[in-house]
Design a protein around this motif. Structure first.
Motif, PDB file in Angstrom:
ATOM      1  N   ALA A 216     -13.322  20.137   4.059  1.00  0.00           N
ATOM      2  CA  ALA A 216     -14.309  18.928   4.187  1.00  0.00           C
ATOM      3  C   ALA A 216     -14.737  18.362   3.029  1.00  0.00           C
ATOM      4  CB  ALA A 216     -15.549  19.270   5.168  1.00  0.00           C
ATOM      5  N   ASP A 217     -14.914  19.413   1.934  1.00  0.00           N
ATOM      6  CA  ASP A 217     -15.332  19.060   0.548  1.00  0.00           C
ATOM      7  C   ASP A 217     -14.193  18.516  -0.142  1.00  0.00           C
ATOM      8  OD1 ASP A 217     -17.933  20.075   0.772  1.00  0.00           O
ATOM      9  OD2 ASP A 217     -17.499  21.733  -0.339  1.00  0.00           O
ATOM     10  N   VAL A 218     -13.099  18.871   0.046  1.00  0.00           N
ATOM     11  CA  VAL A 218     -11.764  18.378  -0.595  1.00  0.00           C
ATOM     12  C   VAL A 218     -11.580  17.022  -0.010  1.00  0.00           C
ATOM     13  CG1 VAL A 218      -9.375  18.314  -0.945  1.00  0.00           C
ATOM     14  CG2 VAL A 218     -10.714  20.653  -0.748  1.00  0.00           C
ATOM     15  N   LYS A 219     -11.676  16.608   1.433  1.00  0.00           N
ATOM     16  CA  LYS A 219     -11.447  15.298   1.840  1.00  0.00           C
ATOM     17  C   LYS A 219     -12.565  14.296   1.577  1.00  0.00           C
ATOM     18  CE  LYS A 219      -9.449  17.118   6.281  1.00  0.00           C
ATOM     19  NZ  LYS A 219      -9.909  17.051   7.772  1.00  0.00           N
ATOM     20  N   GLU A 220     -13.763  14.738   1.117  1.00  0.00           N
ATOM     21  CA  GLU A 220     -14.852  13.882   0.480  1.00  0.00           C
ATOM     22  C   GLU A 220     -14.263  13.433  -0.746  1.00  0.00           C
ATOM     23  OE1 GLU A 220     -19.348  14.810  -0.632  1.00  0.00           O
ATOM     24  OE2 GLU A 220     -19.000  15.206   1.317  1.00  0.00           O
ATOM     25  N   LYS A 221     -13.849  14.499  -1.477  1.00  0.00           N
ATOM     26  CA  LYS A 221     -13.486  14.022  -3.076  1.00  0.00           C
ATOM     27  C   LYS A 221     -12.435  13.071  -3.101  1.00  0.00           C
ATOM     28  CE  LYS A 221     -15.082  18.136  -5.278  1.00  0.00           C
ATOM     29  NZ  LYS A 221     -16.341  18.707  -4.362  1.00  0.00           N
ATOM     30  N   LEU A 222     -11.303  13.348  -2.242  1.00  0.00           N
ATOM     31  CA  LEU A 222     -10.302  12.465  -1.828  1.00  0.00           C
ATOM     32  C   LEU A 222     -10.550  10.907  -1.445  1.00  0.00           C
ATOM     33  CD1 LEU A 222      -7.805  14.901   0.039  1.00  0.00           C
ATOM     34  CD2 LEU A 222      -7.535  14.042  -2.310  1.00  0.00           C
ATOM     35  N   LEU A 223     -11.523  10.855  -0.836  1.00  0.00           N
ATOM     36  CA  LEU A 223     -11.833   9.514  -0.446  1.00  0.00           C
ATOM     37  C   LEU A 223     -12.677   9.015  -1.323  1.00  0.00           C
ATOM     38  CD1 LEU A 223     -12.931  10.159   3.447  1.00  0.00           C
ATOM     39  CD2 LEU A 223     -10.799   9.156   2.667  1.00  0.00           C
ATOM     40  N   LYS A 224     -13.493   9.602  -1.962  1.00  0.00           N
ATOM     41  CA  LYS A 224     -14.249   8.937  -3.195  1.00  0.00           C
ATOM     42  C   LYS A 224     -13.302   8.330  -4.109  1.00  0.00           C
ATOM     43  CE  LYS A 224     -15.743  11.858  -6.362  1.00  0.00           C
ATOM     44  NZ  LYS A 224     -16.586  12.854  -7.231  1.00  0.00           N
ATOM     45  N   HIS A 225     -12.216   8.993  -4.550  1.00  0.00           N
ATOM     46  CA  HIS A 225     -11.370   8.703  -5.602  1.00  0.00           C
ATOM     47  C   HIS A 225     -10.278   7.552  -5.011  1.00  0.00           C
ATOM     48  CE1 HIS A 225     -12.579  11.515  -8.462  1.00  0.00           C
ATOM     49  NE2 HIS A 225     -12.358  12.488  -7.802  1.00  0.00           N
ATOM     50  N   PHE A 226     -10.154   7.641  -3.750  1.00  0.00           N
ATOM     51  CA  PHE A 226      -9.235   6.574  -3.296  1.00  0.00           C
ATOM     52  C   PHE A 226     -10.014   5.309  -3.146  1.00  0.00           C
ATOM     53  CE2 PHE A 226      -5.386   5.978  -0.106  1.00  0.00           C
ATOM     54  CZ  PHE A 226      -5.832   4.724   0.076  1.00  0.00           C
ATOM     55  N   SER A 227     -11.365   5.356  -2.772  1.00  0.00           N
ATOM     56  CA  SER A 227     -12.363   4.104  -2.775  1.00  0.00           C
ATOM     57  C   SER A 227     -12.280   3.296  -4.117  1.00  0.00           C
ATOM     58  CB  SER A 227     -13.530   4.801  -2.332  1.00  0.00           C
ATOM     59  OG  SER A 227     -14.353   3.522  -2.022  1.00  0.00           O
ATOM     60  N   ASN A 228     -12.520   4.469  -5.123  1.00  0.00           N
ATOM     61  CA  ASN A 228     -12.780   3.771  -6.630  1.00  0.00           C
ATOM     62  C   ASN A 228     -11.336   3.169  -7.091  1.00  0.00           C
ATOM     63  OD1 ASN A 228     -15.265   4.796  -6.679  1.00  0.00           O
ATOM     64  ND2 ASN A 228     -14.747   6.734  -7.564  1.00  0.00           N
ATOM     65  N   LEU A 229     -10.360   3.814  -6.877  1.00  0.00           N
ATOM     66  CA  LEU A 229      -9.012   3.422  -7.306  1.00  0.00           C
ATOM     67  C   LEU A 229      -8.715   2.023  -6.732  1.00  0.00           C
ATOM     68  CD1 LEU A 229      -6.775   6.536  -8.126  1.00  0.00           C
ATOM     69  CD2 LEU A 229      -7.644   4.956  -9.943  1.00  0.00           C
ATOM     70  N   PHE A 230      -8.610   1.914  -5.393  1.00  0.00           N
ATOM     71  CA  PHE A 230      -8.206   0.944  -4.714  1.00  0.00           C
ATOM     72  C   PHE A 230      -9.343  -0.018  -4.356  1.00  0.00           C
ATOM     73  CE2 PHE A 230      -4.987   3.805  -3.530  1.00  0.00           C
ATOM     74  CZ  PHE A 230      -3.947   3.026  -3.210  1.00  0.00           C
ATOM     75  N   ASP A 231     -10.395   0.151  -5.004  1.00  0.00           N
ATOM     76  CA  ASP A 231     -11.864  -0.850  -4.943  1.00  0.00           C
ATOM     77  C   ASP A 231     -11.981  -1.210  -3.536  1.00  0.00           C
ATOM     78  OD1 ASP A 231     -13.754  -2.559  -5.602  1.00  0.00           O
ATOM     79  OD2 ASP A 231     -12.476  -4.492  -5.765  1.00  0.00           O
ATOM     80  N   ALA A 232     -11.911  -0.017  -2.639  1.00  0.00           N
ATOM     81  CA  ALA A 232     -11.946  -0.193  -1.170  1.00  0.00           C
ATOM     82  C   ALA A 232     -13.241   0.682  -0.674  1.00  0.00           C
ATOM     83  CB  ALA A 232     -10.572   0.550  -0.545  1.00  0.00           C
ATOM     84  N   HIS A 233     -13.575   0.309   0.644  1.00  0.00           N
ATOM     85  CA  HIS A 233     -14.459   1.078   1.398  1.00  0.00           C
ATOM     86  C   HIS A 233     -14.119   1.410   2.691  1.00  0.00           C
ATOM     87  CE1 HIS A 233     -15.506  -3.015   2.275  1.00  0.00           C
ATOM     88  NE2 HIS A 233     -15.828  -2.766   3.484  1.00  0.00           N
ATOM     89  N   PHE A 234     -14.434   2.691   3.099  1.00  0.00           N
ATOM     90  CA  PHE A 234     -14.127   3.029   4.305  1.00  0.00           C
ATOM     91  C   PHE A 234     -15.072   3.034   5.386  1.00  0.00           C
ATOM     92  CE2 PHE A 234     -11.579   5.482   1.196  1.00  0.00           C
ATOM     93  CZ  PHE A 234     -10.410   5.599   1.874  1.00  0.00           C
ATOM     94  N   SER A 235     -14.749   2.915   6.621  1.00  0.00           N
ATOM     95  CA  SER A 235     -15.689   2.768   7.916  1.00  0.00           C
ATOM     96  C   SER A 235     -14.932   3.542   8.801  1.00  0.00           C
ATOM     97  CB  SER A 235     -15.560   1.383   8.406  1.00  0.00           C
ATOM     98  OG  SER A 235     -14.400   0.960   8.771  1.00  0.00           O
ATOM     99  N   ILE A 236     -15.849   4.168   9.590  1.00  0.00           N
ATOM    100  CA  ILE A 236     -15.338   4.952  10.645  1.00  0.00           C
ATOM    101  C   ILE A 236     -15.470   4.522  11.991  1.00  0.00           C
ATOM    102  CG2 ILE A 236     -15.890   7.182  11.858  1.00  0.00           C
ATOM    103  CD1 ILE A 236     -17.105   8.069   9.275  1.00  0.00           C
TER     104      ILE A 236
END
Length: 236
Positions: A216-236
């Motif tokens: 779960a910690d790894v996924k959180e980090k992956l999403l953080k870096h994905f969001s930053n690089l793609f200038d995107a935001h995630f929604s559930i």
């Protein structure tokens, strides 16, 4: 002109069969492509969606469309004995393994919402992994001419920790990356991973010399870096 939709719908599918997940990816992919076709033909001005799937698969080997079947070192009977399945699929790349303890990420994006450059897209996926692993004190790198993420590239102990393979059509992506976190590396002995001979495969727990890494910690980090690089935001 439509605005660029930077929102990405996030789903964690948990432990799910490869073929079921592939079919689901195809449905999401087709919906985006259909929207783009409708926009072009009818000047419909509809917004395209983006998706990101996390999933963990039962033991499975997949071969990319340009892959060499001889890189699978098991016959049908041996596959059954290993409790594994095999699929020839429509992504780029050669053969790879998915299984428990591996975090698989499938971005199904309309790249026209971000940038239209497949090379840049692949480098961004690699960078997300590299930045995530750096948070665990590991120096991960690219290996020239080989998509994916490695450790010890310039040493005799080069080892791959993350495989990648994507499909893109009309700037819509599917498939993605597979990061070994708590993976059973013995299953890689049954293939020539990505068709690359003489290089090993590793997992985050092995590199950190721990029994189990919190996924779960790894996924959180992956999403953080994905969001930053793609200038995107995630929604559930």
């Amino acid at each position: 002109m439509l605005y660029m939709n930077k929102n990405i719908a996030l789903q964690d599918l948990g432990f799910k069969d490869y073929k079921e997940t592939w079919d689901y990816q195809e449905a999401l992919f087709k919906a985006i492509v259909d929207t783009k076709v409708k926009n072009r033909r009818e000047n419909a001005n509809l917004q395209t969606q983006n998706h990101f799937l996390f999933v963990e698969h039962p033991h499975v080997y997949t071969l990319g469309k340009s892959g060499d079947l001889s890189n699978l070192l098991l016959n049908e009977t041996q596959l059954k004995e290993k409790g594994a399945t095999f699929y020839k699929i429509n992504r780029g790349g050669d053969i790879t393994y998915h299984g428990p303890g591996q975090i698989v990420g499938y971005p199904i994006l309309d790249l026209e919402n971000f940038f239209t450059d497949i090379h840049k897209y692949l480098r961004f996926l690699e960078e997300i992994i590299i930045l995530t692993l750096s948070e665990y004190g590991l120096k991960a790198e690219r290996s020239p001419g080989e998509t994916g993420v490695w450790l010890g590239v310039d040493t005799p102990f080069a080892r791959k920790i993350c495989a990648m393979g994507v499909r893109a059509s009309r700037w819509v992506t599917m498939h993605g990356f597979a990061l070994n976190v708590n993976a059973d590396l013995g299953y890689f002995d049954n293939i020539i991973p990505c068709g690359i001979k003489g290089k090993a495969v590793t997992s985050l727990n092995v590199e950190l010399e721990v029994e189990k890494v919190n996924e779960a910690d790894v996924k959180e980090k992956l999403l953080k870096h994905f969001s930053n690089l793609f200038d995107a935001h995630f929604s559930i």
